[in-house]
Motif scaffolding. Structure first.
Motif, PDB file in Angstrom:
ATOM      1  N   ASP A  93       0.833  -1.200   0.000  1.00  0.00           N
ATOM      2  CA  ASP A  93       0.000   0.000   0.000  1.00  0.00           C
ATOM      3  C   ASP A  93       0.870   1.252   0.000  1.00  0.00           C
ATOM      4  O   ASP A  93       1.850   1.346   0.742  1.00  0.00           O
ATOM      5  CB  ASP A  93      -0.905   0.036   1.238  1.00  0.00           C
ATOM      6  CG  ASP A  93      -1.907  -1.107   1.252  1.00  0.00           C
ATOM      7  OD1 ASP A  93      -1.946  -1.879   0.281  1.00  0.00           O
ATOM      8  OD2 ASP A  93      -2.654  -1.213   2.252  1.00  0.00           O
ATOM      9  N   GLU A 117      -7.405  -0.483  -7.272  1.00  0.00           N
ATOM     10  CA  GLU A 117      -6.113  -1.077  -6.960  1.00  0.00           C
ATOM     11  C   GLU A 117      -4.994  -0.066  -7.156  1.00  0.00           C
ATOM     12  O   GLU A 117      -4.031  -0.033  -6.382  1.00  0.00           O
ATOM     13  CB  GLU A 117      -5.901  -2.311  -7.842  1.00  0.00           C
ATOM     14  CG  GLU A 117      -4.646  -3.097  -7.539  1.00  0.00           C
ATOM     15  CD  GLU A 117      -4.652  -3.787  -6.176  1.00  0.00           C
ATOM     16  OE1 GLU A 117      -3.694  -4.548  -5.900  1.00  0.00           O
ATOM     17  OE2 GLU A 117      -5.585  -3.582  -5.374  1.00  0.00           O
ATOM     18  N   ARG A 120      -4.907   2.071  -4.157  1.00  0.00           N
ATOM     19  CA  ARG A 120      -4.272   1.405  -3.015  1.00  0.00           C
ATOM     20  C   ARG A 120      -2.760   1.575  -3.034  1.00  0.00           C
ATOM     21  O   ARG A 120      -2.140   1.852  -1.997  1.00  0.00           O
ATOM     22  CB  ARG A 120      -4.632  -0.089  -3.011  1.00  0.00           C
ATOM     23  CG  ARG A 120      -4.025  -0.858  -1.841  1.00  0.00           C
ATOM     24  CD  ARG A 120      -4.292  -2.344  -1.945  1.00  0.00           C
ATOM     25  NE  ARG A 120      -3.574  -2.958  -3.047  1.00  0.00           N
ATOM     26  CZ  ARG A 120      -2.300  -3.309  -3.011  1.00  0.00           C
ATOM     27  NH1 ARG A 120      -1.562  -3.092  -1.932  1.00  0.00           N
ATOM     28  NH2 ARG A 120      -1.729  -3.882  -4.063  1.00  0.00           N
ATOM     29  N   THR A 222     -10.812  -2.345   0.214  1.00  0.00           N
ATOM     30  CA  THR A 222      -9.771  -3.085  -0.485  1.00  0.00           C
ATOM     31  C   THR A 222     -10.105  -4.560  -0.488  1.00  0.00           C
ATOM     32  O   THR A 222     -10.729  -5.076   0.446  1.00  0.00           O
ATOM     33  CB  THR A 222      -8.392  -2.881   0.178  1.00  0.00           C
ATOM     34  OG1 THR A 222      -8.480  -3.291   1.536  1.00  0.00           O
ATOM     35  CG2 THR A 222      -7.974  -1.432   0.116  1.00  0.00           C
TER      36      THR A 222
END
Length: 242
Positions: A93, A117, A120, A222
């Motif tokens: 992350d 994603e 993230r 997530t």
């Protein structure tokens, strides 16, 4: 559906692809003009546009989707390219500062999941630069180039997609005002087409180039990553001579 990596590499080796790389690359560089000390990730097929950053940034990586295939990059140095699942990147992350997405969002089956994603792995204050085909442009209607495949976007559509993934668009640009004609005599006028189109704000550019920043004041769900199973031994070795 993603185009094959061999076809993408072939396009950028042809005269029309060389001109495309020059014009789009100029617009990308204008927005990411200083990446010194930063980490830069290219997603989709972004390698034609990453070379200018490689010597300047701290780290440059190229992630190519499994459905597309991967090619070696750079060609004369240890490889920095990898084949990945674009919805589950092999990164921690918040470890990337800049992401350049080319030939990605219009091809992937779930652009929202891919953008989540990207969110993230981007650091707080990180920037995403998307190059997507314009719904109003000629390039999206012609199959002799990679932007003629997949889903083209209007400004409203790409804005809604980014906001849904917790990104805030901060700047807009367009490129590829010239039609995708591969004739050598026509390609000589590419810069003039670009200059006139940008000055007059003509509506038929081939691609949108949108820069967005990561929102950090909202939580984002997530995906739970599967844990590796711990394998237990089946046979226990016995002492020698026992």
């Amino acid at each position: 559906m993603y185009p094959d990596v061999v076809g993408l590499r072939s396009f950028y080796a042809q005269p029309l692809g060389v001109v495309t790389r020059r014009l789009v690359g100029r617009a990308i560089r204008a927005r990411f003009d200083n990446v010194r000390g930063l980490s830069v990730l290219g997603m989709g097929y972004a390698t034609p546009y990453l070379g200018v950053f490689r010597e300047e940034c701290e780290r440059a990586l190229a992630f190519m989707p499994g459905a597309q295939g991967v090619t070696r990059w750079p060609s004369a140095a240890p490889t920095l390219a990898a084949l990945v699942d674009e919805s589950e990147l092999p990164l921690r992350d918040g470890m990337i500062d800049r992401v350049i997405a080319v030939h990605l969002l219009e091809m992937t089956p779930d652009a929202q999941e891919v953008l989540r994603e990207v969110w993230r792995v981007l650091a707080p204050g990180g920037r995403l630069l998307c190059v997507v085909p314009s719904r109003r442009g000629v390039w999206a209607r012609t199959e002799n180039n990679p932007f003629g495949h997949g889903r083209p976007f209007s400004r409203t559509q790409i804005t809604d997609l980014l906001r849904g993934a917790l990104f805030t668009p901060v700047s807009w640009g367009e490129a590829l005002y010239m039609p995708p004609v591969a004739r050598h005599w026509f390609l000589r006028s590419a810069v003039a087409w670009e200059r006139v189109g940008a000055t007059a704000s003509l509506p038929f550019a081939g691609v949108h180039i949108v820069e967005a920043t990561k929102q950090v004041y909202k939580p984002v769900a997530t995906k739970r990553r599967s844990r590796l199973r711990v394998l237990q031994p089946v046979l226990v070795p016995s002492p020698v001579g026992g």
